[in-house]
Design an enzyme around this catalytic site. Structure first.
Site, PDB file in Angstrom:
ATOM      1  N   ALA A 192       0.805  -1.228   0.000  1.00 35.58           N
ATOM      2  CA  ALA A 192       0.000   0.000   0.000  1.00 35.58           C
ATOM      3  C   ALA A 192       0.836   1.275   0.000  1.00 35.58           C
ATOM      4  CB  ALA A 192      -0.952  -0.020   1.196  1.00 35.58           C
ATOM      5  N   ALA A 193       1.656   1.471   1.034  1.00 38.66           N
ATOM      6  CA  ALA A 193       2.391   2.736   1.145  1.00 38.66           C
ATOM      7  C   ALA A 193       3.397   2.896   0.019  1.00 38.66           C
ATOM      8  CB  ALA A 193       3.087   2.824   2.503  1.00 38.66           C
ATOM      9  N   SER A 227       0.335  -4.402  -3.980  1.00 33.57           N
ATOM     10  CA  SER A 227      -0.870  -3.561  -3.858  1.00 33.57           C
ATOM     11  C   SER A 227      -2.112  -4.382  -3.543  1.00 33.57           C
ATOM     12  CB  SER A 227      -1.081  -2.755  -5.141  1.00 33.57           C
ATOM     13  OG  SER A 227      -0.008  -1.883  -5.377  1.00 33.57           O
ATOM     14  N   CYS A 281      -6.100  -6.863   4.820  1.00 29.12           N
ATOM     15  CA  CYS A 281      -7.268  -6.857   5.695  1.00 29.12           C
ATOM     16  C   CYS A 281      -8.375  -7.783   5.186  1.00 29.12           C
ATOM     17  CB  CYS A 281      -7.821  -5.436   5.821  1.00 29.12           C
ATOM     18  SG  CYS A 281      -6.659  -4.243   6.498  1.00 29.12           S
ATOM     19  N   ARG A 290       2.912   1.711 -16.132  1.00 30.14           N
ATOM     20  CA  ARG A 290       2.949   3.140 -15.805  1.00 30.14           C
ATOM     21  C   ARG A 290       4.392   3.604 -15.563  1.00 30.14           C
ATOM     22  NH1 ARG A 290      -1.009   4.795 -11.321  1.00 30.14           N
ATOM     23  NH2 ARG A 290      -0.859   6.758 -12.464  1.00 30.14           N
ATOM     24  N   VAL A 334      15.457  -6.456  -0.449  1.00 29.79           N
ATOM     25  CA  VAL A 334      16.511  -5.498  -0.120  1.00 29.79           C
ATOM     26  C   VAL A 334      17.175  -5.963   1.170  1.00 29.79           C
ATOM     27  CG1 VAL A 334      17.030  -3.109   0.505  1.00 29.79           C
ATOM     28  CG2 VAL A 334      15.353  -3.592  -1.292  1.00 29.79           C
ATOM     29  N   ASN A 384      -2.020   3.921   2.872  1.00 22.07           N
ATOM     30  CA  ASN A 384      -2.330   4.563   1.601  1.00 22.07           C
ATOM     31  C   ASN A 384      -2.189   6.076   1.688  1.00 22.07           C
ATOM     32  OD1 ASN A 384      -3.415   2.715  -0.698  1.00 22.07           O
ATOM     33  ND2 ASN A 384      -4.229   1.815   1.180  1.00 22.07           N
ATOM     34  N   TRP A 417     -32.419  10.013  19.862  1.00 23.07           N
ATOM     35  CA  TRP A 417     -31.088  10.327  20.360  1.00 23.07           C
ATOM     36  C   TRP A 417     -30.169   9.181  19.963  1.00 23.07           C
ATOM     37  CZ3 TRP A 417     -28.826  14.477  22.730  1.00 23.07           C
ATOM     38  CH2 TRP A 417     -29.673  15.510  23.137  1.00 23.07           C
TER      39      TRP A 417
END
Length: 460
Positions: free
Chosen positions: A13-14, A43, A47, A74, A84, A312, A441
């Site tokens: 994600a990040a 990607s 969850c 892209r 890594v 994200n 309420w």
């Protein structure tokens, strides 16, 4: 002039949100992007794994937001199954090892570096913990391995170790697959992300769903059969037969590379960044996702929260800054929601122990209301607990346990926390009302009204 070089470590994600956003802002001739991912997928929604295992969604393809091929189309050089192994910040390069090509190693240079190495599931050093049939659930590979075990198993007994979000979600998934499920939890109640009194409501409901839930117990090991496969989980005073064991004890930031490179870590072991998600003390290194600590807007302290929503957003902020724009990530209030069968569980803000740790004086109230007008068919009970600062009445936290319509009500409190609202001001919120959706309420406002009274009664 040569293109600037961006290297991204981590393809979920990040990392890929950062790469994609940077690509939108910078042309390939201006910025060359290389991303490394050691797994088979990119990607994807971790969850969603419990719902894939439980049969609610197809997978793994349904859980993948963008494939490696789509990223490459892209102009992002995404290298899968490449790990890594070292960061050389002085020379601006990373060492990599190809996992499917005989372990070939090489160096790749960078001008800007993004660390999105995620988190690793807790796996205690116990006898038998690595035996076949014992599964963590963090990646799509983990999900597939668990499904393979379930499909091959002739038994129908499962033990889940840990009763946090992953634990209770996996318990439900296994129930849906016809397993008899036992959940073992070290704390006195399930869901340690709630206060114990709210966790007790979850415990009661889980037992009512035929999920054997044993709290206040410590797992000591996994017993194996003659083939070396898991056959039972042991605790200090009991043995629980198991054809499959699922570990749901939470995660820790995966910052091994960062620590070796001397980058700053917080109390939880997560990387520390500024508002632009740049690693503190570094001009050309950013970090985001489950490997970082972020600012808690309620307590004013950094904390580690592993959620795809944050990851994200971190990636979008990093990509904007790497790509020549400007963006910040101010922090979080700690909102989370989950479910086990038809029970919805939600929290935002601080728990009592967190408020104490932050040195705050506060009042607490708990109310029982209904998710709909009491006379409307299908009205079910809902418990709402609210914390407010004693002197100012500032909202500090909300926890909700109930059935249909309970969980997402926590978003009301999340917005109020972000805005720094008092509980008295919350009572005037203009929320939507109709008998099928809420009492006159709303339960959150009932709690706010009671909390406001408690603040007045407490005085200074």
């Amino acid at each position: 002039m040569a293109a600037e070089r961006l290297v991204v470590v981590g393809g979920d994600a990040a990392g890929m949100a950062a790469a994609s956003q940077a690509r939108r802002l910078r042309k390939p001739g201006e910025l060359a992007i290389t991303a490394f991912e050691r797994g088979h997928f990119t990607s994807y929604s971790a969850c969603g794994i419990p719902y894939w295992v439980g049969g609610d969604v197809d997978g793994p393809d349904a859980l993948i937001a963008r494939t490696a091929e789509e990223h490459r189309a892209r102009d992002i050089d995404l290298r899968m199954r490449t790990e890594v192994t070292e960061l050389d910040l002085d020379r601006g390069r990373v060492r990599t090892r190809e996992l499917d090509n005989g372990g070939r190693e090489s160096w790749t240079g960078f001008d800007k570096l993004v660390l999105a190495t995620g988190a690793r599931p807790l796996r205690p050093d116990l006898p038998g913990i690595d035996a076949p049939g014992v599964h963590g659930v963090q990646t799509l590979d983990d999900g597939q391995a668990l499904l393979d075990t379930l499909d091959a198993s002739s038994g129908r007994r499962a033990v889940v170790v840990g009763a946090g979000y992953i634990g209770v979600e996996m318990a439900e998934a296994l129930i849906r697959r016809g397993y008899a499920v036992t959940v073992l939890e070290r704390s006195d109640q399930p869901m340690s992300t709630l206060d114990p009194d709210m966790g007790a409501l979850v415990h009661e409901a889980m037992c009512g769903m035929d999920i054997e839930t044993v709290c206040g117990t410590t797992v000591t090991g996994v017993l194996t059969d003659t083939d070396g496969r898991a056959r039972a989980v042991t605790t200090e005073d009991a043995e629980y037969p198991a054809d499959v064991v699922v570990l749901g004890m939470g995660v820790r930031p995966e910052t091994t590379l960062a620590a070796a490179a001397g980058l700053p870590l917080g109390e939880s072991g997560g990387l520390l960044t500024d508002l632009a998600m740049r690693v503190r003390g570094q001009d050309h290194v950013w970090a985001g996702g489950d490997c970082v600590e972020v600012m808690d807007l309620v307590s004013g302290r950094t904390r580690h929260i592993a959620l795809g929503t944050h990851a994200n957003k971190h990636g979008q902020v990093i990509g904007a800054n790497v790509g020549g724009g400007y963006a910040t990530f101010p922090g979080v209030v700690g909102t989370a929601v989950s479910k086990v069968c038809d029970l919805e569980i939600a929290r935002t803000g601080l728990l009592e122990r967190q408020a104490h740790a932050a040195g705050l004086r506060f009042v607490t109230v708990t109310v029982e209301a209904t998710n709909r007008a009491g006379y409307y068919p299908g009205a079910r009970p809902m418990h709402v607990k609210m914390l407010a600062e004693r002197r100012t009445g500032r909202l500090l936290g909300v926890q909700i346990v109930g059935r249909e319509g309970a969980g997402k009500r926590v978003d009301i409190a999340a917005v109020a926390l972000t805005a720094g609202m008092t509980v008295e001001r919350m009572t005037a919120l203009d929320l939507g009302y109709a008998p099928p959706f809420s009492p006159v309420w709303d339960p959150v406002l009932v709690a706010a009204r009671k909390a406001s009274g408690a603040v007045r009664d407490a005085g200074a």
